[in-house]
Design a protein around this motif. Structure first.
Motif, PDB file in Angstrom:
ATOM      1  N   GLY A 186       0.775  -1.230   0.000  1.00  0.00           N
ATOM      2  CA  GLY A 186       0.000   0.000   0.000  1.00  0.00           C
ATOM      3  C   GLY A 186       0.803   1.274   0.000  1.00  0.00           C
ATOM      4  N   ILE A 187       2.108   1.201  -0.286  1.00  0.00           N
ATOM      5  CA  ILE A 187       2.942   2.411  -0.291  1.00  0.00           C
ATOM      6  C   ILE A 187       3.461   2.701  -1.699  1.00  0.00           C
ATOM      7  CG2 ILE A 187       3.611   2.118   2.129  1.00  0.00           C
ATOM      8  CD1 ILE A 187       6.313   1.046   1.137  1.00  0.00           C
ATOM      9  N   ASN A 188       2.880   2.034  -2.703  1.00  0.00           N
ATOM     10  CA  ASN A 188       3.292   2.215  -4.100  1.00  0.00           C
ATOM     11  C   ASN A 188       4.760   1.883  -4.319  1.00  0.00           C
ATOM     12  OD1 ASN A 188       0.691   3.156  -4.854  1.00  0.00           O
ATOM     13  ND2 ASN A 188       1.223   5.224  -4.141  1.00  0.00           N
ATOM     14  N   GLY A 189       5.212   0.858  -3.627  1.00  0.00           N
ATOM     15  CA  GLY A 189       6.611   0.467  -3.734  1.00  0.00           C
ATOM     16  C   GLY A 189       6.857  -0.671  -4.710  1.00  0.00           C
ATOM     17  N   MET A 190       5.809  -1.192  -5.329  1.00  0.00           N
ATOM     18  CA  MET A 190       5.958  -2.323  -6.242  1.00  0.00           C
ATOM     19  C   MET A 190       5.186  -2.067  -7.531  1.00  0.00           C
ATOM     20  SD  MET A 190       5.678  -5.657  -3.738  1.00  0.00           S
ATOM     21  CE  MET A 190       4.304  -5.040  -2.759  1.00  0.00           C
ATOM     22  N   ILE A 191       5.471  -2.878  -8.535  1.00  0.00           N
ATOM     23  CA  ILE A 191       4.694  -2.846  -9.772  1.00  0.00           C
ATOM     24  C   ILE A 191       3.245  -3.166  -9.414  1.00  0.00           C
ATOM     25  CG2 ILE A 191       4.327  -4.032 -11.984  1.00  0.00           C
ATOM     26  CD1 ILE A 191       7.351  -4.499 -12.064  1.00  0.00           C
ATOM     27  N   PRO A 192       2.284  -2.372  -9.882  1.00  0.00           N
ATOM     28  CA  PRO A 192       0.882  -2.568  -9.478  1.00  0.00           C
ATOM     29  C   PRO A 192       0.372  -4.002  -9.658  1.00  0.00           C
ATOM     30  CG  PRO A 192       1.105  -0.506 -10.661  1.00  0.00           C
ATOM     31  CD  PRO A 192       2.438  -1.184 -10.745  1.00  0.00           C
ATOM     32  N   GLY A 193       0.628  -4.609 -10.796  1.00  0.00           N
ATOM     33  CA  GLY A 193       0.158  -5.966 -11.033  1.00  0.00           C
ATOM     34  C   GLY A 193       0.828  -6.980 -10.134  1.00  0.00           C
ATOM     35  N   PHE A 194       2.109  -6.750  -9.815  1.00  0.00           N
ATOM     36  CA  PHE A 194       2.835  -7.634  -8.909  1.00  0.00           C
ATOM     37  C   PHE A 194       2.218  -7.575  -7.519  1.00  0.00           C
ATOM     38  CE2 PHE A 194       6.049  -8.765  -5.858  1.00  0.00           C
ATOM     39  CZ  PHE A 194       6.798  -9.769  -6.461  1.00  0.00           C
ATOM     40  N   GLU A 244      -0.804  -2.591 -18.780  1.00  0.00           N
ATOM     41  CA  GLU A 244      -1.611  -1.627 -18.052  1.00  0.00           C
ATOM     42  C   GLU A 244      -1.375  -1.681 -16.539  1.00  0.00           C
ATOM     43  OE1 GLU A 244      -3.156  -2.538 -21.931  1.00  0.00           O
ATOM     44  OE2 GLU A 244      -2.742  -3.838 -20.209  1.00  0.00           O
ATOM     45  N   LEU A 245      -0.926  -2.838 -16.045  1.00  0.00           N
ATOM     46  CA  LEU A 245      -0.649  -2.999 -14.616  1.00  0.00           C
ATOM     47  C   LEU A 245       0.843  -3.119 -14.349  1.00  0.00           C
ATOM     48  CD1 LEU A 245      -3.464  -5.572 -13.693  1.00  0.00           C
ATOM     49  CD2 LEU A 245      -3.479  -3.098 -13.345  1.00  0.00           C
ATOM     50  N   GLY A 246       1.644  -2.797 -15.364  1.00  0.00           N
ATOM     51  CA  GLY A 246       3.088  -2.923 -15.250  1.00  0.00           C
ATOM     52  C   GLY A 246       3.749  -1.637 -14.792  1.00  0.00           C
ATOM     53  N   PRO A 247       5.066  -1.592 -14.874  1.00  0.00           N
ATOM     54  CA  PRO A 247       5.803  -0.409 -14.435  1.00  0.00           C
ATOM     55  C   PRO A 247       5.665   0.726 -15.438  1.00  0.00           C
ATOM     56  CG  PRO A 247       7.291  -1.968 -15.440  1.00  0.00           C
ATOM     57  CD  PRO A 247       5.954  -2.655 -15.375  1.00  0.00           C
ATOM     58  N   PRO A 248       5.947   1.948 -15.034  1.00  0.00           N
ATOM     59  CA  PRO A 248       5.928   3.068 -15.985  1.00  0.00           C
ATOM     60  C   PRO A 248       7.038   2.895 -17.012  1.00  0.00           C
ATOM     61  CG  PRO A 248       6.884   3.743 -13.900  1.00  0.00           C
ATOM     62  CD  PRO A 248       6.325   2.370 -13.677  1.00  0.00           C
ATOM     63  N   THR A 249       6.829   3.437 -18.199  1.00  0.00           N
ATOM     64  CA  THR A 249       7.832   3.339 -19.260  1.00  0.00           C
ATOM     65  C   THR A 249       8.259   4.731 -19.694  1.00  0.00           C
ATOM     66  OG1 THR A 249       6.154   3.328 -21.001  1.00  0.00           O
ATOM     67  CG2 THR A 249       6.825   1.189 -20.107  1.00  0.00           C
ATOM     68  N   GLY A 250       9.421   4.796 -20.319  1.00  0.00           N
ATOM     69  CA  GLY A 250       9.914   6.068 -20.802  1.00  0.00           C
ATOM     70  C   GLY A 250      11.402   6.223 -20.547  1.00  0.00           C
ATOM     71  N   PRO A 251      11.986   7.327 -21.018  1.00  0.00           N
ATOM     72  CA  PRO A 251      13.439   7.536 -20.886  1.00  0.00           C
ATOM     73  C   PRO A 251      13.925   7.549 -19.445  1.00  0.00           C
ATOM     74  CG  PRO A 251      12.455   9.095 -22.429  1.00  0.00           C
ATOM     75  CD  PRO A 251      11.316   8.399 -21.743  1.00  0.00           C
ATOM     76  N   ALA A 252      13.063   7.955 -18.526  1.00  0.00           N
ATOM     77  CA  ALA A 252      13.492   8.067 -17.123  1.00  0.00           C
ATOM     78  C   ALA A 252      13.373   6.756 -16.360  1.00  0.00           C
ATOM     79  CB  ALA A 252      12.676   9.149 -16.417  1.00  0.00           C
ATOM     80  N   THR A 253      12.900   5.721 -17.032  1.00  0.00           N
ATOM     81  CA  THR A 253      12.716   4.438 -16.354  1.00  0.00           C
ATOM     82  C   THR A 253      13.568   3.363 -17.012  1.00  0.00           C
ATOM     83  OG1 THR A 253      10.915   3.622 -17.741  1.00  0.00           O
ATOM     84  CG2 THR A 253      10.330   5.107 -15.946  1.00  0.00           C
ATOM     85  N   PHE A 254      13.673   2.232 -16.325  1.00  0.00           N
ATOM     86  CA  PHE A 254      14.416   1.090 -16.857  1.00  0.00           C
ATOM     87  C   PHE A 254      13.680   0.454 -18.029  1.00  0.00           C
ATOM     88  CE2 PHE A 254      15.096  -3.534 -16.826  1.00  0.00           C
ATOM     89  CZ  PHE A 254      16.464  -3.590 -17.022  1.00  0.00           C
TER      90      PHE A 254
END
Length: 240
Positions: free
Chosen positions: A168-176, A196-206
Motif C-alpha cells: 500500500g505504499i506504491n513500492g511495487m509494480i501494481p500488477g505484482f 496496463e498494470l506494469g511499471p511506468p515506461t519512458g526515458p526516465a525508467t528502466f
C-alpha cells in the motif's frame, strides 16, 4: 507459396487422364472426374521436404487442430518460434506464450490459469495458509521475474536474499502487488502482468516498451506494522 496437391481415387487411371503442362486448369483430371466430394488441400511448399510426397492426412489434421484452438496459421508459426526461444532461455514449465501481431498480443496459457477483469493472469501452484496480506503490513517473499520470451531478468534466489516491503505504499509494480495480495503465507503463484498494470515506461525508467511481464512469487511471511515514537521529534515504523 502453396503446393497444389492432386488426389486420384483410381490408382489405375489411364495415362491420358494426366494433366499436361498446356492443359487448362478447367480441363484437369479433377474437373473431368466431376466428383463434388473431392477436397482441396493446400500445403505450403516449405512444409514438403524435397523428394517427398506431401502428407495430405497430416495437413488436414493440422488444419483441424488450428481451428479447434482458434489459431491462424501465422499465429501457429509464431507459437512454434516462441517455443524454441523459451527452450533456449530455459523457461519454466507452463510458461505462457505471447503471440504478437502489431500492437495486439494474444496470451496463451495452460489449464488452471485465471484471468481477472483487469487483465491480470495468475495460477496458484501451492496454496498457502493463514490470512491474506493487506495494506500496511510487511511481506517477505522470493520472486523470479521473466520477460515475454521466458528469459530471467531478476531473481531474489540469485541474490540469496528475499525481498521485503510494506503493502500500500506504491513500492511495487501494481500488477505484482495485486497478485501478491491474493496469496497466503507459504503459497507459490505465477503472475502474468499486462502492460496496463506494469511499471511506468519512458526515458526516465528502466523499461522502454510496453511489455507483458511474468513473475513467480513465493510468499514467505507477513508481519503487522505500527508506527513507534522513537524520540520527541521522530518516529519509525516497526513490523513484527
Amino acid at each position: 507459396a502453396l503446393a497444389p496437391v492432386a488426389r486420384a481415387d483410381d490408382a489405375d487411371a489411364a495415362p491420358d487422364a494426366a494433366v499436361s503442362a498446356t492443359t487448362p486448369a478447367s480441363e484437369s483430371s479433377l474437373s473431368a472426374a466431376d466428383d463434388s466430394s473431392l477436397e482441396v488441400v493446400e500445403i505450403p511448399f516449405d512444409d514438403v521436404p524435397v523428394g517427398d510426397a506431401p502428407d495430405i492426412a497430416a495437413r488436414v489434421k493440422y488444419t483441424a487442430d488450428l481451428q479447434k484452438r482458434g489459431l491462424t496459421e501465422l499465429e501457429a508459426k509464431a507459437i512454434e518460434n516462441n517455443q524454441k526461444i523459451k527452450q533456449y532461455n530455459n523457461a519454466p514449465e507452463e510458461f505462457p506464450t505471447f503471440v504478437r501481431e502489431g500492437y495486439d498480443v494474444k496470451v496463451l496459457t495452460a489449464d488452471g490459469f485465471v484471468t481477472q477483469d483487469d487483465g491480470l493472469v495468475y495460477k496458484d501452484f501451492v496454496l498457502g495458509k493463514g490470512d491474506l496480506p493487506k495494506d500496511g503490513q510487511e511481506v517477505t517473499f522470493e520472486y523470479v521475474a521473466y520477460n515475454e520470451n521466458g528469459g530471467t531478468i531478476d531473481s531474489t534466489y540469485r541474490k540469496g536474499v528475499p525481498a521485503s516491503t510494506r503493502l500500500g505504499i506504491n513500492g511495487m509494480i501494481p500488477g505484482f502487488e495485486e497478485g501478491l495480495k491474493g496469496m497466503r503465507p507459504g503459497g507459490k503463484r505465477r503472475v502474468v502482468v499486462p502492460p496496463e498494470l506494469g511499471p511506468p515506461t519512458g526515458p526516465a525508467t528502466f523499461f522502454s516498451a510496453k511489455q507483458w511481464e511474468v513473475f513467480d512469487i513465493e510468499l514467505l511471511e507477513v508481519k503487522n506494522c505500527a508506527r513507534v515514537q522513537s524520540s520527541f521529534m521522530s518516529s519509525s515504523v516497526v513490523c513484527e
